[in-house]
Design an enzyme around this catalytic site. Structure first.
Site, PDB file in Angstrom:
ATOM      1  N   LYS A  37       0.872  -1.161   0.000  1.00  0.00           N
ATOM      2  CA  LYS A  37       0.000   0.000   0.000  1.00  0.00           C
ATOM      3  C   LYS A  37       0.926   1.233   0.000  1.00  0.00           C
ATOM      4  O   LYS A  37       2.036   1.165   0.528  1.00  0.00           O
ATOM      5  CB  LYS A  37      -0.770  -0.081   1.319  1.00  0.00           C
ATOM      6  CG  LYS A  37      -1.794   0.954   1.596  1.00  0.00           C
ATOM      7  CD  LYS A  37      -2.191   0.824   3.069  1.00  0.00           C
ATOM      8  CE  LYS A  37      -3.404  -0.057   3.262  1.00  0.00           C
ATOM      9  NZ  LYS A  37      -4.674   0.586   2.980  1.00  0.00           N
TER      10      LYS A  37
ATOM     11  N   VAL B 179     -10.124   6.134  -1.225  1.00  0.00           N
ATOM     12  CA  VAL B 179      -9.474   5.702   0.023  1.00  0.00           C
ATOM     13  C   VAL B 179      -8.618   6.835   0.597  1.00  0.00           C
ATOM     14  O   VAL B 179      -8.649   7.102   1.797  1.00  0.00           O
ATOM     15  CB  VAL B 179      -8.635   4.427  -0.208  1.00  0.00           C
ATOM     16  CG1 VAL B 179      -7.819   4.089   1.032  1.00  0.00           C
ATOM     17  CG2 VAL B 179      -9.550   3.258  -0.578  1.00  0.00           C
TER      18      VAL B 179
ATOM     19  N   LEU C  22      -5.135   7.309   0.537  1.00  0.00           N
ATOM     20  CA  LEU C  22      -3.822   6.965   1.099  1.00  0.00           C
ATOM     21  C   LEU C  22      -3.866   6.656   2.600  1.00  0.00           C
ATOM     22  O   LEU C  22      -2.943   7.024   3.340  1.00  0.00           O
ATOM     23  CB  LEU C  22      -2.796   8.082   0.823  1.00  0.00           C
ATOM     24  CG  LEU C  22      -2.491   8.392  -0.646  1.00  0.00           C
ATOM     25  CD1 LEU C  22      -1.543   9.586  -0.748  1.00  0.00           C
ATOM     26  CD2 LEU C  22      -1.896   7.188  -1.358  1.00  0.00           C
TER      27      LEU C  22
ATOM     28  N   CYS D  41      -1.962  10.024  -7.057  1.00  0.00           N
ATOM     29  CA  CYS D  41      -3.179   9.683  -6.314  1.00  0.00           C
ATOM     30  C   CYS D  41      -4.239  10.767  -6.497  1.00  0.00           C
ATOM     31  O   CYS D  41      -4.020  11.914  -6.117  1.00  0.00           O
ATOM     32  CB  CYS D  41      -2.883   9.508  -4.828  1.00  0.00           C
ATOM     33  SG  CYS D  41      -4.378   9.112  -3.901  1.00  0.00           S
TER      34      CYS D  41
ATOM     35  N   ASN E  97      -2.164   4.883 -12.760  1.00  0.00           N
ATOM     36  CA  ASN E  97      -2.997   4.961 -11.564  1.00  0.00           C
ATOM     37  C   ASN E  97      -4.468   5.117 -12.006  1.00  0.00           C
ATOM     38  O   ASN E  97      -4.770   5.071 -13.201  1.00  0.00           O
ATOM     39  CB  ASN E  97      -2.561   6.152 -10.697  1.00  0.00           C
ATOM     40  CG  ASN E  97      -2.809   5.874  -9.222  1.00  0.00           C
ATOM     41  OD1 ASN E  97      -3.852   5.360  -8.853  1.00  0.00           O
ATOM     42  ND2 ASN E  97      -1.846   6.208  -8.380  1.00  0.00           N
TER      43      ASN E  97
ATOM     44  N   GLY F 232      -5.031  -5.088 -10.022  1.00  0.00           N
ATOM     45  CA  GLY F 232      -5.569  -4.391  -8.850  1.00  0.00           C
ATOM     46  C   GLY F 232      -7.012  -4.780  -8.613  1.00  0.00           C
ATOM     47  O   GLY F 232      -7.323  -5.680  -7.838  1.00  0.00           O
TER      48      GLY F 232
HETATM   49  C1  LIG Z   1      -9.107   0.387  -3.391  1.00  0.00           C
HETATM   50  C2  LIG Z   1      -7.904   0.879  -4.147  1.00  0.00           C
HETATM   51  C3  LIG Z   1      -6.826   1.412  -3.444  1.00  0.00           C
HETATM   52  C4  LIG Z   1      -5.687   1.871  -4.132  1.00  0.00           C
HETATM   53  N1  LIG Z   1      -4.633   2.368  -3.427  1.00  0.00           N
HETATM   54  C5  LIG Z   1      -3.501   2.731  -4.091  1.00  0.00           C
HETATM   55  C6  LIG Z   1      -2.333   3.135  -3.366  1.00  0.00           C
HETATM   56  O1  LIG Z   1      -2.293   3.155  -2.140  1.00  0.00           O
HETATM   57  N2  LIG Z   1      -1.247   3.509  -4.110  1.00  0.00           N
HETATM   58  C7  LIG Z   1      -1.214   3.474  -5.485  1.00  0.00           C
HETATM   59  O2  LIG Z   1      -0.184   3.786  -6.089  1.00  0.00           O
HETATM   60  N3  LIG Z   1      -2.304   3.047  -6.183  1.00  0.00           N
HETATM   61  C8  LIG Z   1      -3.429   2.679  -5.524  1.00  0.00           C
HETATM   62  N4  LIG Z   1      -4.508   2.226  -6.227  1.00  0.00           N
HETATM   63  C9  LIG Z   1      -4.439   2.186  -7.708  1.00  0.00           C
HETATM   64  C10 LIG Z   1      -4.063   0.783  -8.211  1.00  0.00           C
HETATM   65  O3  LIG Z   1      -2.787   0.387  -7.750  1.00  0.00           O
HETATM   66  C11 LIG Z   1      -4.074   0.728  -9.749  1.00  0.00           C
HETATM   67  O4  LIG Z   1      -3.119   1.646 -10.248  1.00  0.00           O
HETATM   68  C12 LIG Z   1      -5.432   1.101 -10.346  1.00  0.00           C
HETATM   69  O5  LIG Z   1      -6.474   0.574  -9.553  1.00  0.00           O
HETATM   70  C13 LIG Z   1      -5.595   0.597 -11.791  1.00  0.00           C
HETATM   71  O6  LIG Z   1      -5.456  -0.803 -11.873  1.00  0.00           O
HETATM   72  P1  LIG Z   1      -6.717  -1.821 -11.818  1.00  0.00           P
HETATM   73  O7  LIG Z   1      -7.706  -1.351 -12.848  1.00  0.00           O
HETATM   74  O8  LIG Z   1      -6.138  -3.164 -12.104  1.00  0.00           O
HETATM   75  O9  LIG Z   1      -7.287  -1.717 -10.452  1.00  0.00           O
HETATM   76  C14 LIG Z   1      -5.643   1.781  -5.554  1.00  0.00           C
HETATM   77  C15 LIG Z   1      -6.746   1.236  -6.241  1.00  0.00           C
HETATM   78  C16 LIG Z   1      -7.858   0.786  -5.565  1.00  0.00           C
HETATM   79  C17 LIG Z   1      -8.993   0.191  -6.359  1.00  0.00           C
END
Ligand SMILES: Cc1cc2nc3c(=O)[nH]c(=O)nc-3n(C[C@H](O)[C@H](O)[C@H](O)COP(=O)(O)O)c2cc1C
Length: 311
Positions: free
Chosen positions: A49, A75, A77, A134, A196, A273
């Site tokens: 995270k 969320v 961070l 973010c 992201n 993710g």
């Molecule tokens: C619930 C949630 C929390 C996330 N928290 C972070 C985080 O703490 N740091 C970060 O770099 N990306 C965070 N992301 C982004 C994911 O790492 C990823 O870049 C983004 O969801 C796109 O990929 P996906 O479509 O496979 O989910 C978060 C995504 C979700 C859904």
């Protein structure tokens, strides 16, 4: 411990991985929480995270919403802060049977440098991923607000990482992305993570207010996948390929076909993710399908297919 087929082995900025599949930051807990559902030795890596210098509660609930084409999160961070992370996770990091990527976030150069310095001293995380993208908190994208700002942030973090590779995780902004990627590479990034979440809105039509705690928040999942593939390909063709900089492609990868698209677009590794919320064991199926696909393409290594998309 069962290893994935050798055909999936890949190398990310000199870091050998048994599979290109990496669990994305913020979607798999702090570190090894998904171990109950997935044999972590069979994936390429797990991203922590995002960790900030001070503990953060994150945004008020509701923070996650199911929408057509994926999910929206705000969320913000939420995390225990770097000191507690180091204190409580030090031993666990050494015990995780895969590569650990330490994600760092912040709101100033000093913030990033402080967490990067602590991660470097930990020694168990060969890759640091700098989250400059973010959308879920004020100033979460300050570092990537311009190529100049990003260059300055990346160069400072680079200077405190002696042995740890530095990846920079960029936002899915179609217009500025290539310039940001070029700035990150010029400042010393060893790799890029794309992308992201997409900054979106969702309105409750009854109350006329936001359906989540913040008016603007991040969308992930299948709905952003075609955009993510395009952005990976733009950055790969325009800057990363010639500079020899690897890309971790992510955005809406739910199955092996989505992962294969990312590879063909130019990604060396593929993040999952939102797919983990649908099925936390999905990386196992993705590995299997990818291995079959590589063989069916007449290749002996997945690496031969990186960027092999033909227009
Ligand atoms: C619930 C949630 C929390 C996330 N928290 C972070 C985080 O703490 N740091 C970060 O770099 N990306 C965070 N992301 C982004 C994911 O790492 C990823 O870049 C983004 O969801 C796109 O990929 P996906 O479509 O496979 O989910 C978060 C995504 C979700 C859904």
């Amino acid at each position: 411990m069962r290893v994935p087929p050798a055909i999936l082995k890949t190398s990310l900025a000199g870091c050998e991985l048994p599979s290109p599949i990496i669990l994305a930051a913020g979607t798999c807990g702090y570190l090894d929480e998904l171990e109950v559902a997935l044999d972590l030795s069979r994936i390429g890596g797990v991203t922590t995270k995002s960790i900030t210098p001070e503990p953060r509660d994150g945004n008020a609930p509701m923070r996650v919403l199911d929408v057509k084409g994926g999910m929206i999160n705000a969320v913000g961070l939420a995390n225990m802060g770097v000191d507690r992370f180091v204190e409580t996770k030090r031993n666990a990091i050494d015990g995780v049977p895969t590569t650990v990527l330490g994600s760092i976030a912040g709101f100033s150069i000093d913030d990033y440098v402080r967490v990067a310095t602590a991660f470097e001293a930990l020694e168990g995380m060969p890759i640091v991923e700098m989250n400059v993208s973010c959308p879920n908190c004020d100033n979460g994208r300050l570092a990537s607000s311009s190529p100049e700002s990003l260059h300055e942030h990346v160069a400072e973090v680079r200077s405190v990482l002696k042995t740890t590779r530095l990846f920079v995780k960029l936002p899915p902004s179609s217009d500025a992305l290539v310039a940001l990627a070029a700035a990150a590479i010029d400042a010393g990034a060893d790799g890029l993570t794309l992308t992201n979440t997409l900054e979106v809105m969702s309105i409750d039509v009854r109350t006329r207010r936001s359906r989540l705690g913040r008016p603007r928040k991040g969308m992930s999942g299948p709905g952003i996948h075609p955009l993510a593939v395009r952005l990976v390909n733009d950055v790969y063709r325009q800057v990363a390929r010639d500079a020899g900089i690897p890309i971790i492609g992510l955005g809406g990868v739910l199955d092996w076909r989505d992962a294969a698209e990312m590879i063909l677009a130019g990604a060396t590794a593929v993040g999952v993710g939102t797919g983990l919320f649908v099925d936390p064991s999905s990386p196992r199926r993705i590995n299997k399908g990818l291995a079959r696909w590589v063989r069916s393409q007449g290749c002996s290594s997945i690496h031969e297919l990186v960027g092999a998309f033909e227009e």
